[in-house]
Enzyme design. Structure first.
Site, PDB file in Angstrom:
ATOM      1  N   GLU A  78      19.511 -55.557  16.802  1.00  0.00           N
ATOM      2  CA  GLU A  78      19.866 -55.636  18.340  1.00  0.00           C
ATOM      3  C   GLU A  78      20.242 -54.366  18.732  1.00  0.00           C
ATOM      4  OE1 GLU A  78      22.225 -59.237  19.185  1.00  0.00           O
ATOM      5  OE2 GLU A  78      22.500 -58.637  21.254  1.00  0.00           O
TER       6      GLU A  78
ATOM      7  N   ARG B  20      24.648 -61.157   3.289  1.00  0.00           N
ATOM      8  CA  ARG B  20      24.935 -59.740   3.711  1.00  0.00           C
ATOM      9  C   ARG B  20      25.737 -59.053   3.000  1.00  0.00           C
ATOM     10  NH1 ARG B  20      25.552 -61.041   9.036  1.00  0.00           N
ATOM     11  NH2 ARG B  20      26.627 -59.048   9.835  1.00  0.00           N
TER      12      ARG B  20
ATOM     13  N   LYS C 249      29.539 -55.370  14.711  1.00  0.00           N
ATOM     14  CA  LYS C 249      29.203 -54.224  15.675  1.00  0.00           C
ATOM     15  C   LYS C 249      30.245 -54.378  16.697  1.00  0.00           C
ATOM     16  CE  LYS C 249      24.727 -54.977  15.763  1.00  0.00           C
ATOM     17  NZ  LYS C 249      23.242 -55.007  16.228  1.00  0.00           N
TER      18      LYS C 249
HETATM   19  P1  ATP Z   1      26.722 -57.329  13.453  1.00  0.00           P
HETATM   20  O1  ATP Z   1      27.279 -58.666  13.307  1.00  0.00           O
HETATM   21  O2  ATP Z   1      27.056 -56.424  12.819  1.00  0.00           O
HETATM   22  O3  ATP Z   1      26.420 -57.341  15.128  1.00  0.00           O
HETATM   23  P2  ATP Z   1      23.813 -58.369  13.442  1.00  0.00           P
HETATM   24  O4  ATP Z   1      23.378 -59.214  12.574  1.00  0.00           O
HETATM   25  O5  ATP Z   1      24.173 -58.926  14.884  1.00  0.00           O
HETATM   26  O6  ATP Z   1      25.045 -57.520  13.019  1.00  0.00           O
HETATM   27  P3  ATP Z   1      21.464 -57.120  14.108  1.00  0.00           P
HETATM   28  O7  ATP Z   1      21.176 -55.764  14.642  1.00  0.00           O
HETATM   29  O8  ATP Z   1      20.966 -58.379  14.616  1.00  0.00           O
HETATM   30  O9  ATP Z   1      23.128 -57.000  14.012  1.00  0.00           O
HETATM   31  O10 ATP Z   1      21.069 -56.749  12.746  1.00  0.00           O
HETATM   32  C1  ATP Z   1      19.599 -56.422  12.167  1.00  0.00           C
HETATM   33  C2  ATP Z   1      19.308 -56.879  11.009  1.00  0.00           C
HETATM   34  O11 ATP Z   1      20.271 -56.377  10.081  1.00  0.00           O
HETATM   35  C3  ATP Z   1      19.384 -58.427  10.813  1.00  0.00           C
HETATM   36  O12 ATP Z   1      18.189 -58.669   9.926  1.00  0.00           O
HETATM   37  C4  ATP Z   1      20.694 -58.787  10.036  1.00  0.00           C
HETATM   38  O13 ATP Z   1      20.692 -59.842   9.289  1.00  0.00           O
HETATM   39  C5  ATP Z   1      20.655 -57.594   9.119  1.00  0.00           C
HETATM   40  N1  ATP Z   1      21.937 -57.353   8.870  1.00  0.00           N
HETATM   41  C6  ATP Z   1      23.199 -57.175   9.696  1.00  0.00           C
HETATM   42  N2  ATP Z   1      24.255 -57.077   9.014  1.00  0.00           N
HETATM   43  C7  ATP Z   1      24.173 -56.983   7.698  1.00  0.00           C
HETATM   44  C8  ATP Z   1      24.878 -56.843   6.612  1.00  0.00           C
HETATM   45  N3  ATP Z   1      26.335 -56.706   6.654  1.00  0.00           N
HETATM   46  N4  ATP Z   1      24.294 -56.809   5.391  1.00  0.00           N
HETATM   47  C9  ATP Z   1      23.050 -57.370   5.366  1.00  0.00           C
HETATM   48  N5  ATP Z   1      21.992 -57.225   6.346  1.00  0.00           N
HETATM   49  C10 ATP Z   1      22.586 -57.180   7.673  1.00  0.00           C
HETATM   50 MG    MG Z   2      22.249 -60.305  15.126  1.00  0.00          MG
END
Ligand code: ATP
Ligand code: MG
Length: 700
Positions: free
Chosen positions: A37, A262, A272
């Site tokens: 995102e 994760r 983020k």
């Molecule tokens: P955040 O919680 O940091 O905002 P998010 O999951 O909302 O992270 P996205 O941009 O939606 O961020 O993530 C893109 C991809 O990266 C998704 O498939 C998500 O599952 C994966 N991802 C995000 N954080 C992690 C993590 N700590 N370990 C492994 N994969 C991750």
């Molecule tokens: Mg997300």
């Protein structure tokens, strides 16, 4: 065609894929995607997902799309899109022309929504957001149906059309899937598919004032792109029934959602939202501050893409959450840079040395090896002259035992140069501060060996005072003081745990002149000090700025920290015999006596716990991954879970490992050693260390 790469660590996702290939489930196709995102910069957790998704595609001759999950109009920004592309590319992955945006599917998703309305599977609801929440019920209480749930298809079509046309205010109506308000899984209680948002979108502009939710967009986007394996993190496990429901009700191509745990890194935060808070609040210099766990921060700090990929491979892919220590990434970095970073000499805390028998105006160019690990890296010359700088820490006026470096009357080697002997210490009359050392050099020892076979105990790095360049060097420590700043018990905000000493700036450092043209981003090993990288933000021709990426080992610091107190300049023998805390009375043995020979067969080592998690099917056990300095982690199962219900807390702890036990095969894996612990048999606590012993050090 090259065969699939099956040399990597097996994991459950690879097992699923290999099975699907065997049964020809997708006609032999493997198609993944990385779906960020664009509401912030990528962090090391995303790197795990990138390496996994792009890595699987590479290994199984498939494809991986880069898809921006940009359904939320108020948050996304182009800056983030650009940074994400830069970071994925820098990590070494390529999406060719497959750069997709969920927003490009808005028209198709809208059509899907109409289809569900016509099928009687979706309805427009006039309840407010608060009411919807209230009606949803809880885990123990079933939900309540909305009074608008039984609207006719015609009415729903009409209202949805008018939502689309912009006739209604934000939040006044939503489109919901009509599933089951009593479903045990809350995600299935008529989830929202579309909401009204009169907001500008970074790509679609003002074309839309209704936007699909994540749940209604993600699976359908996967389907449109023909994704075979849609890999996401565990928090989406409960969304999978909904993911499947939409696809099945629409009768479209079905991608398979698979969830994995994760990455959690100790001593940092990885959301983020929190990282944005640190950037916006000015707690850091930006998204790429070298203390940030962002990919851009790690890059600026000096980590290599190779080390990050290696790290992601080593942490593996599992279904259980665990916490990983950044020291593992440092380990991967050292392994990578040891082979390819040029060695240079730099002095962080300069101490002037005057060679009183060296001619005033003489300058010699001495040959230095660029990288002993890489003969192809060749040599360079470093200027040597009468006035030099060495490291303040490399001299002690009153050296304690085991300090082998320079001291009054003592001879040491200067790397690539000569043996020198300290003859005199010049001090400030008033403060007693050491201003410079007067030393002699032995002209016979040029290159670092003495013709008479005389030995010295230490080799020091140095620079020539007149030729060296001034540099600013930034040293980094843990970003936070708590291993898990978001889950501390005191109820404080995560920012309360920011480490005030996470950045130390040294402005008076000296580096050898060969670094004059060092380009931003280039990496070096400063001999005896660590790996350093020219800062890409602030370094200039006038002022060189280096970031310390990671340290090397320092046996002296280790001994000093472990035994002699923390003061560097005034070593005192606090542990002399007189100060023994208890007398030497005979102690009754409490076990059967053994001999020293028996005991010496046991190889005890200092270990650092890098990962810790529960063991499925064995309640008492904790699975530890322990670093004992072997360049890999050992898996050890320890019966200590009753003392450590939250095994994540064990990460970073220094333990004593019985290192020469025969590995033991257990049903959940091989246990390669034992961790010493003590206490009640029902509540065993690990034995740990004060001070700072290093993994692999012998325990005696
Ligand atoms: P955040 O919680 O940091 O905002 P998010 O999951 O909302 O992270 P996205 O941009 O939606 O961020 O993530 C893109 C991809 O990266 C998704 O498939 C998500 O599952 C994966 N991802 C995000 N954080 C992690 C993590 N700590 N370990 C492994 N994969 C991750
Ligand atoms: Mg997300």
């Amino acid at each position: 065609m090259t065969p699939p790469d099956t040399t990597r660590k097996p994991n459950f996702i690879r097992a699923i894929i290999e099975d699907d290939l065997k049964t020809n489930k997708y006609g032999g196709r493997i198609y993944t995607r990385f779906p960020p995102e664009p509401n912030g910069y990528l962090h090391i957790g995303h790197a795990k997902s990138i390496c996994l998704n792009f890595g699987l595609a590479q290994d199984y001759r498939g494809l991986c799309n880069l898809r921006f999950d940009d359904t939320n109009p108020s948050k996304e920004e182009k800056e983030y899109v650009d940074s994400i592309k830069e970071d994925v590319r820098w990590l070494g992955f390529d999406w060719d022309d497959r750069e997709y945006y969920a927003s490009d599917y808005f028209a198709q998703l809208h059509e899907y929504a109409l289809r569900l309305i016509k099928k009687g599977k979706a309805y427009v609801d006039d309840l407010s957001a608060d009411e919807i929440r209230e009606y949803r019920g809880t885990l123990t209480k079933p939900g309540k149906e909305s009074p608008y749930r039984e609207r006719s298809v015609e009415e729903n079509l009409d209202l949805f059309k008018r939502m689309r046309r912009g006739e209604f205010e934000d939040g006044s109506r939503v489109l919901r899937a009509k599933i089951d308000m009593a479903a045990p899984n809350l995600n299935m209680r008529d989830p929202v598919m579309y909401r009204i948002l009169h907001a500008h979108h970074h790509r679609s502009g003002d074309a839309w004032c209704i936007y699909p939710t994540y749940d209604f967009a993600h699976g359908q986007s996967d389907s449109i792109e023909g994704i075979t394996h849609s890999i996401c993190t565990l928090e989406f496990e409960d969304h999978r029934p909904l993911y499947d429901w939409f696809i099945e009700e629409l009768g479209i191509y079905h991608s398979q959602q698979i969830e994995f745990a994760r990455l959690n890194l100790a001593y940092t935060v990885m959301s983020k939202r929190m990282l944005l808070e640190l950037v916006e609040g000015g707690y850091v210099s930006g998204w790429d501050d070298p203390r940030m766990p962002t990919i851009s921060g790690l890059r600026r700090r000096g980590y290599t893409p190779e080390s990050i990929r290696d790290f992601c491979e080593r942490i593996g892919v599992a279904k259980k959450e665990s916490m990983v220590d950044i020291a593992l990434l440092d380990h991967c970095l050292r392994e990578d840079l040891n082979k390819r970073a040029p060695r240079v000499m730099a002095v962080l805390h300069p101490l002037k040395v005057v060679l009183i028998n060296y001619p005033e105006d003489k300058v010699e160019e001495l040959e230095a090896i660029n990288n002993p690990e890489d003969p192809g890296a060749g040599t360079r010359t470093v200027p040597f002259s009468r006035v030099l700088y060495i490291e303040q820490d490399d001299f002690q006026e009153d050296p304690p035992q085991k300090f082998y470096r320079l001291a009054p009357g003592r001879e040491v080697r200067l790397r690539y140069a000569y043996f020198i002997t300290c003859m005199d210490v010049v001090k400030d009359q008033k403060t007693g501060e050491i201003l410079e050392l007067h030393c002699t050099y032995d002209p016979e020892t040029r290159g670092g060996d003495s013709p008479d076979g005389r030995r010295v105990m230490a080799t020091l790095h140095w620079v020539s005072a007149a030729h060296s360049l001034q540099a600013e060097i930034r040293l980094y420590d843990h970003f936070f003081t708590a291993a898990n700043p978001t889950e501390e018990k005191e109820g404080l905000d995560f920012k309360a745990y920011l480490n005030p000493n996470s950045l130390e700036t040294l402005t008076n450092c000296r580096v050898e002149p060969s670094l004059k043209d060092a380009t931003p981003g280039s990496r070096y090993q400063f001999e005896r000090l660590g790996y350093f990288c020219v800062d890409t933000g602030d370094s200039s021709l006038e002022t060189l700025v280096f970031n310390r990426t990671a340290t090397l080992r320092d046996t002296w610091a280790k001994i000093q920290k472990a035994g002699e107190g923390s003061s560097k300049k005034i070593p005192e023998k606090k542990n002399g015999r007189d100060a023994m805390p208890f007398g030497r009375q005979a102690i009754e043995p409490i076990g059967e006596e053994i001999t020293i020979e028996d005991f010496s067969k046991i190889d005890l080592r200092v270990g650092i716990i890098r990962e810790a998690g529960p063991v499925e099917g064995a309640k008492k056990l904790v699975r530890l991954m322990v670093d004992i300095g072997e360049g890999r982690l050992r898996q050890i199962f320890a019966g200590i879970s009753s003392a450590y219900p939250d095994p994540g807390k064990l990460i970073g702890k220094k333990v004593i490992v019985v290192a020469n036990l025969k590995p033991r095969k257990m049903s959940f894996g091989i246990s390669e050693g034992m961790v010493l612990s003590g206490g009640d048999l029902d509540r065993l606590c690990i034995t740990t260390f004060d001070g700072n012993p290093l993994p692999g050090d012998k325990v005696s």
